[in-house]
Design a protein around this motif. Structure first.
Motif, PDB file in Angstrom:
ATOM      1  N   GLY A   1       0.620  -1.065   0.288  1.00 14.37           N
ATOM      2  CA  GLY A   1       0.099  -0.202   0.222  1.00 14.37           C
ATOM      3  C   GLY A   1       1.053   1.354  -0.455  1.00 14.37           C
ATOM      4  O   GLY A   1       1.601   0.921   0.480  1.00 14.37           O
ATOM      5  N   SER A   2      -0.393   2.687  -0.703  1.00 14.79           N
ATOM      6  CA  SER A   2       1.242   3.397  -0.032  1.00 14.79           C
ATOM      7  C   SER A   2       1.509   4.133   1.326  1.00 14.79           C
ATOM      8  O   SER A   2       1.710   4.955   1.666  1.00 14.79           O
ATOM      9  CB  SER A   2       0.528   4.613  -0.876  1.00 14.79           C
ATOM     10  OG  SER A   2      -0.680   4.740  -1.028  1.00 14.79           O
ATOM     11  N   SER A   3       0.313   3.463   1.901  1.00 13.98           N
ATOM     12  CA  SER A   3       0.383   3.699   3.546  1.00 13.98           C
ATOM     13  C   SER A   3       1.979   3.348   3.488  1.00 13.98           C
ATOM     14  O   SER A   3       2.502   3.600   4.921  1.00 13.98           O
ATOM     15  CB  SER A   3       0.262   2.980   4.191  1.00 13.98           C
ATOM     16  OG  SER A   3      -1.408   2.951   3.837  1.00 13.98           O
TER      17      SER A   3
ATOM     18  N   PHE B   1      -5.553  14.127   3.552  1.00 10.96           N
ATOM     19  CA  PHE B   1      -5.880  13.093   3.660  1.00 10.96           C
ATOM     20  C   PHE B   1      -5.052  13.001   5.248  1.00 10.96           C
ATOM     21  O   PHE B   1      -3.601  13.348   5.768  1.00 10.96           O
ATOM     22  CB  PHE B   1      -4.808  11.602   2.986  1.00 10.96           C
ATOM     23  CG  PHE B   1      -4.213   9.811   2.986  1.00 10.96           C
ATOM     24  CD1 PHE B   1      -5.367   9.902   3.243  1.00 10.96           C
ATOM     25  CD2 PHE B   1      -3.550   9.730   2.732  1.00 10.96           C
ATOM     26  CE1 PHE B   1      -5.865   8.119   3.754  1.00 10.96           C
ATOM     27  CE2 PHE B   1      -3.759   8.212   3.215  1.00 10.96           C
ATOM     28  CZ  PHE B   1      -4.248   7.425   2.962  1.00 10.96           C
TER      29      PHE B   1
ATOM     30  N   TYR C   1      -0.726  11.126   7.069  1.00 15.57           N
ATOM     31  CA  TYR C   1       0.512  11.929   7.043  1.00 15.57           C
ATOM     32  C   TYR C   1       0.301  12.806   8.857  1.00 15.57           C
ATOM     33  O   TYR C   1       1.203  12.486   9.369  1.00 15.57           O
ATOM     34  CB  TYR C   1       1.130  13.592   6.445  1.00 15.57           C
ATOM     35  CG  TYR C   1      -0.135  13.180   4.939  1.00 15.57           C
ATOM     36  CD1 TYR C   1       0.471  12.020   3.949  1.00 15.57           C
ATOM     37  CD2 TYR C   1      -0.737  14.021   4.455  1.00 15.57           C
ATOM     38  CE1 TYR C   1      -0.455  11.264   2.884  1.00 15.57           C
ATOM     39  CE2 TYR C   1      -1.112  13.808   2.571  1.00 15.57           C
ATOM     40  CZ  TYR C   1      -1.011  12.448   2.077  1.00 15.57           C
ATOM     41  OH  TYR C   1      -1.002  12.326   0.977  1.00 15.57           O
TER      42      TYR C   1
ATOM     43  N   CYS D   1      -1.683  16.404  -1.349  1.00 19.20           N
ATOM     44  CA  CYS D   1      -2.011  15.412  -1.779  1.00 19.20           C
ATOM     45  C   CYS D   1      -2.768  15.663  -3.337  1.00 19.20           C
ATOM     46  O   CYS D   1      -3.441  17.108  -3.582  1.00 19.20           O
ATOM     47  CB  CYS D   1      -2.856  14.752  -1.185  1.00 19.20           C
ATOM     48  SG  CYS D   1      -4.119  13.093  -2.005  1.00 19.20           S
TER      49      CYS D   1
ATOM     50  N   ASN E   1      -7.520  14.852  -1.168  1.00 16.09           N
ATOM     51  CA  ASN E   1      -8.249  14.309  -0.872  1.00 16.09           C
ATOM     52  C   ASN E   1      -8.893  14.678   0.798  1.00 16.09           C
ATOM     53  O   ASN E   1      -7.277  14.809   1.909  1.00 16.09           O
ATOM     54  CB  ASN E   1      -8.153  12.363  -0.112  1.00 16.09           C
ATOM     55  CG  ASN E   1      -8.864  12.122   0.563  1.00 16.09           C
ATOM     56  OD1 ASN E   1      -9.952  12.058   1.288  1.00 16.09           O
ATOM     57  ND2 ASN E   1      -8.672  10.321   1.620  1.00 16.09           N
TER      58      ASN E   1
ATOM     59  N   ASP F   1       0.989  13.139  -3.329  1.00 16.45           N
ATOM     60  CA  ASP F   1       0.286  12.086  -3.095  1.00 16.45           C
ATOM     61  C   ASP F   1      -0.732  11.913  -4.323  1.00 16.45           C
ATOM     62  O   ASP F   1      -1.107  12.400  -4.608  1.00 16.45           O
ATOM     63  CB  ASP F   1       0.085  11.934  -1.722  1.00 16.45           C
ATOM     64  CG  ASP F   1      -1.122  10.461  -1.368  1.00 16.45           C
ATOM     65  OD1 ASP F   1      -0.835   9.937  -2.691  1.00 16.45           O
ATOM     66  OD2 ASP F   1      -1.251   9.603  -0.576  1.00 16.45           O
TER      67      ASP F   1
ATOM     68  N   ALA G   1      -2.438   9.391  -5.422  1.00 16.33           N
ATOM     69  CA  ALA G   1      -3.819   8.320  -5.621  1.00 16.33           C
ATOM     70  C   ALA G   1      -4.805   8.067  -6.476  1.00 16.33           C
ATOM     71  O   ALA G   1      -4.876   7.316  -6.486  1.00 16.33           O
ATOM     72  CB  ALA G   1      -4.403   7.782  -3.731  1.00 16.33           C
ATOM     73  N   TYR G   2      -4.944   9.043  -6.545  1.00 15.79           N
ATOM     74  CA  TYR G   2      -6.396   9.450  -7.642  1.00 15.79           C
ATOM     75  C   TYR G   2      -5.730  10.608  -8.584  1.00 15.79           C
ATOM     76  O   TYR G   2      -7.017  10.441  -9.033  1.00 15.79           O
ATOM     77  CB  TYR G   2      -7.687  10.917  -6.866  1.00 15.79           C
ATOM     78  CG  TYR G   2      -7.810   9.712  -5.527  1.00 15.79           C
ATOM     79  CD1 TYR G   2      -8.530   8.805  -5.584  1.00 15.79           C
ATOM     80  CD2 TYR G   2      -7.141  10.669  -4.312  1.00 15.79           C
ATOM     81  CE1 TYR G   2      -9.062   8.332  -4.434  1.00 15.79           C
ATOM     82  CE2 TYR G   2      -7.722   9.808  -3.171  1.00 15.79           C
ATOM     83  CZ  TYR G   2      -8.656   8.885  -2.593  1.00 15.79           C
ATOM     84  OH  TYR G   2      -8.562   8.223  -1.809  1.00 15.79           O
TER      85      TYR G   2
ATOM     86  N   THR H   1      -1.060   4.345  -6.036  1.00 16.33           N
ATOM     87  CA  THR H   1      -1.335   3.585  -5.643  1.00 16.33           C
ATOM     88  C   THR H   1      -2.214   2.666  -6.653  1.00 16.33           C
ATOM     89  O   THR H   1      -2.741   3.166  -8.132  1.00 16.33           O
ATOM     90  CB  THR H   1      -1.825   3.519  -4.403  1.00 16.33           C
ATOM     91  OG1 THR H   1      -2.709   2.451  -3.975  1.00 16.33           O
ATOM     92  CG2 THR H   1      -3.739   4.201  -5.279  1.00 16.33           C
TER      93      THR H   1
ATOM     94  N   SER I   1      -5.016   1.002  -4.937  1.00 17.08           N
ATOM     95  CA  SER I   1      -6.120   0.944  -4.632  1.00 17.08           C
ATOM     96  C   SER I   1      -7.191   1.700  -5.572  1.00 17.08           C
ATOM     97  O   SER I   1      -8.670   1.372  -5.064  1.00 17.08           O
ATOM     98  CB  SER I   1      -6.325   1.335  -3.087  1.00 17.08           C
ATOM     99  OG  SER I   1      -4.998   0.403  -2.038  1.00 17.08           O
ATOM    100  N   LYS I   2      -6.989   2.529  -6.576  1.00 18.00           N
ATOM    101  CA  LYS I   2      -8.313   3.515  -6.120  1.00 18.00           C
ATOM    102  C   LYS I   2      -8.594   3.096  -8.063  1.00 18.00           C
ATOM    103  O   LYS I   2      -9.396   2.365  -8.282  1.00 18.00           O
ATOM    104  CB  LYS I   2      -8.214   5.120  -6.467  1.00 18.00           C
ATOM    105  CG  LYS I   2      -7.217   4.502  -4.894  1.00 18.00           C
ATOM    106  CD  LYS I   2      -8.166   4.832  -3.461  1.00 18.00           C
ATOM    107  CE  LYS I   2      -8.006   4.608  -2.374  1.00 18.00           C
ATOM    108  NZ  LYS I   2      -7.135   5.953  -2.067  1.00 18.00           N
TER     109      LYS I   2
ATOM    110  N   ARG J   1      -3.018  -4.365  -1.019  1.00 16.71           N
ATOM    111  CA  ARG J   1      -2.364  -3.522  -0.840  1.00 16.71           C
ATOM    112  C   ARG J   1      -1.145  -2.972  -1.824  1.00 16.71           C
ATOM    113  O   ARG J   1      -0.432  -4.176  -0.990  1.00 16.71           O
ATOM    114  CB  ARG J   1      -1.748  -4.029   0.698  1.00 16.71           C
ATOM    115  CG  ARG J   1      -2.980  -4.304   1.513  1.00 16.71           C
ATOM    116  CD  ARG J   1      -4.090  -3.507   1.846  1.00 16.71           C
ATOM    117  NE  ARG J   1      -3.284  -2.274   2.116  1.00 16.71           N
ATOM    118  CZ  ARG J   1      -3.558  -0.530   1.531  1.00 16.71           C
ATOM    119  NH1 ARG J   1      -3.684  -0.698   0.323  1.00 16.71           N
ATOM    120  NH2 ARG J   1      -2.779  -0.188   2.714  1.00 16.71           N
TER     121      ARG J   1
HETATM  122  C1  LIG Z   1      -6.894   5.475  -0.936  1.00 21.13           C
HETATM  123  C2  LIG Z   1      -4.870   6.832  -0.256  1.00 21.13           C
HETATM  124  C3  LIG Z   1      -4.060   6.253  -0.603  1.00 21.13           C
HETATM  125  C4  LIG Z   1      -3.743   4.590  -1.192  1.00 21.13           C
HETATM  126  O1  LIG Z   1      -2.883   4.020   0.362  1.00 21.13           O
HETATM  127  P1  LIG Z   1      -3.402   2.598   0.072  1.00 21.13           P
HETATM  128  O2  LIG Z   1      -2.444   1.761   0.991  1.00 21.13           O
HETATM  129  O3  LIG Z   1      -1.720   2.206  -1.510  1.00 21.13           O
HETATM  130  O4  LIG Z   1      -4.418   1.654  -0.101  1.00 21.13           O
HETATM  131  C5  LIG Z   1      -3.264   7.065   0.058  1.00 21.13           C
HETATM  132  N1  LIG Z   1      -3.168   8.109  -0.303  1.00 21.13           N
HETATM  133  C6  LIG Z   1      -4.228   8.774  -0.134  1.00 21.13           C
HETATM  134  C7  LIG Z   1      -4.297  10.549  -0.294  1.00 21.13           C
HETATM  135  C8  LIG Z   1      -5.712   8.154  -0.428  1.00 21.13           C
HETATM  136  O5  LIG Z   1      -6.627   8.495  -0.145  1.00 21.13           O
END
Ligand SMILES: *Cc1c(COP(=O)(O)O)cnc(C)c1O
Length: 351
Positions: free
Chosen positions: A82-84, A108, A111, A153, A157, A182, A184-185, A209, A211-212, A220
Motif C-alpha cells: 500500500g502507499s501507506s 489525507f 500524514y 495530495c 482527498n 500523493d 492516489a487519484y 497506488t 487501490s483506487k 495492498r
Molecule cells: C486511498 C489513498 C491512498 C492509498 O493508500 P493505499 O495504502 O495504497 O491503499 C493514499 N493516499 C491517499 C490520499 C488516499 O486517499
C-alpha cells in the motif's frame, strides 16, 4: 502498563474504518472490482507461484511493469504494501524526533498520524475559503518552520481539488523540504503526473497506488517514484520481503490491462459529472473534484445517520468540517439509489 507506552502514542486514536452495516459503500473511495471478476485470468499464473519461497524482495518484475506504466526506470521505483507503507518509509528515512512535517488541511489524515507516531511536529496549513491549497502559506510555513517533509495530495482527498504543475514547481523551488506528492487519484484527473519532474529536483517523491483506479485496495499495493539517490536511501530502510508474492503477481497482471482501468476511469468521470449536477440541484454545496469522489457541504443536519439508516455509507468529518461529507462515485445503480435516497431525505426535511 501505561508506563511502557511512548508518550506520543498515548493520545493516539486507532484508525477504525467504518463498521456500520451497509448495502452501498461510498465511504472509502475504493474502485470497482474490474479485474478479478472475469477478465484477469489468474488461475494458471497463480499455479506457477512458489509460495513456499519468500517473495522477490525488490519486486523486480512488478517494478518493471510499473516502470512501463509510468514511463520511468525500475531504479526509480519502490513497491510497497500500500502507499501507506511508502508514507511510513518516508518518515523512517527522513524524519527525526521533533522535526517539522507539514501538510495542508483538510488533507489525507495519515500524514498527521505518522507524524505523531514518529514524534515529529505536525503543522497543518489551513486552506483557502474554497478549500484549495494556500500555496503562499505553505511556502511561508516551509521556510519559517524549517519543514523537513511536505505532503501534498493531488488531487486532494477529501476535496478533489488539484494543484497545477507550476504550483508544485514553485513549492519545490522555494523550500528546502522533501516534497511528497500523493497521486492516489491522479488517474481520475486531467492533470499530468509530477513523475515527469523526478529528475529535475533532488527533493521530490511521488506516491501512487493500485487501490483506487485499478480497484485493487484488497491486495495492498502502492509505490513511490523518485530520483535514484532518494530511492537508494529509502531502500536501505525498507523491510525485506515487504510485498507478498500474490500481490506482486496480481499487480503485474493488472498493469497489463491498462485499457480496462482507463475505461473504468472514464466511467467514473462521467458519473462524477452527473452526480455533481444532481447534488447541486438538491441544494448542496458541491466542490469541483478530479478524484473518484465528491465533497459536499450539507444543509441537512446529521445526514450521515440518515443515509446509514438507509444502508448507504458515506465519509463524514468532525469538528469544523462536521457538515461536510465525502461521497465516492459508485457504479450506475449505486449512484442512482444514492440520489433517490437523498431526494427522499431532502423532501422529508422540507416538509
Ligand atoms: C486511498 C489513498 C491512498 C492509498 O493508500 P493505499 O495504502 O495504497 O491503499 C493514499 N493516499 C491517499 C490520499 C488516499 O486517499
Amino acid at each position: 502498563m501505561e508506563n511502557f507506552i511512548k508518550e506520543n502514542i498515548k493520545s493516539l486514536k486507532a484508525y477504525t474504518p467504518n463498521q456500520n452495516l451497509f448495502d452501498i459503500k461510498l465511504d472509502a473511495n475504493e474502485g470497482k472490482n474490474i479485474f478479478l471478476k472475469d477478465n484477469l485470468q489468474l488461475e494458471s499464473y497463480l499455479k506457477k507461484l512458489e509460495i513456499n519461497f519468500y517473495p522477490d524482495s525488490s519486486a523486480r518484475a512488478l517494478r518493471k511493469a510499473i516502470g512501463n506504466y509510468v514511463n520511468v526506470q525500475s531504479e526509480n521505483i519502490i513497491a510497497g504494501n500500500g502507499s501507506s507503507e511508502a508514507i511510513e518509509l518516508i518518515f523512517k528515512t527522513f524524519v527525526d524526533k521533533g522535526e517539522v512535517v507539514l501538510s495542508p488541511i483538510p488533507c489525507f489524515s495519515m500524514y498527521e498520524v505518522f507524524s505523531h507516531i514518529y514524534s515529529a511536529e505536525f503543522i497543518g496549513v489551513k486552506s483557502k475559503e474554497n478549500l484549495s491549497y494556500d500555496i503562499d502559506e505553505i511556502i511561508r510555513n516551509c521556510r519559517e518552520k524549517k519543514s523537513k517533509v511536505v505532503f501534498l495530495c493531488n488531487p486532494n482527498n477529501p476535496t478533489g481539488a488539484v494543484i497545477s504543475r507550476e504550483e508544485i514547481m514553485r513549492i519545490l523551488e522555494n523550500s528546502k523540504a522533501i516534497v511528497v506528492i500523493d497521486e492516489a487519484y491522479i488517474e481520475f484527473s486531467d492533470e499530468r503526473s509530477a513523475i515527469e519532474l523526478i529528475n529535475s529536483y533532488e527533493n521530490l517523491i511521488i506516491l501512487r497506488t493500485l487501490s483506487k483506479a485499478f480497484g485493487l485496495a484488497g491486495i495492498r499495493l502502492g509505490y513511490m517514484v523518485s530520483n535514484k539517490r532518494i530511492i537508494e536511501v529509502i531502500n536501505k530502510v525498507k523491510s525485506p520481503y515487504n510485498l507478498n508474492s500474490l500481490s506482486q503477481c496480481i499487480g503485474i497482471k493488472a498493469l497489463e490491462q491498462q485499457d480496462v482501468m482507463k475505461k473504468y476511469c472514464d466511467d467514473v468521470k462521467k458519473y462524477r459529472e452527473s452526480l455533481f449536477n444532481e447534488l447541486d440541484n438538491l441544494g448542496f454545496k458541491v466542490y469541483n473534484s478530479q478524484g473518484n469522489f465528491l465533497l459536499i457541504k450539507s444543509h441537512i443536519p446529521d445526514l450521515f445517520s440518515k443515509l446509514t439508516h438507509k444502508g448507504i455509507l458515506v465519509r463524514r468529518f468532525f469538528e469544523q468540517y462536521q457538515d461536510y461529507y465525502r461521497i465516492s462515485i459508485g457504479d450506475y445503480c449505486e449512484n442512482k439509489s444514492f440520489i433517490e435516497t437523498l431526494k427522499e431525505i431532502v423532501k422529508n426535511e422540507n416538509r
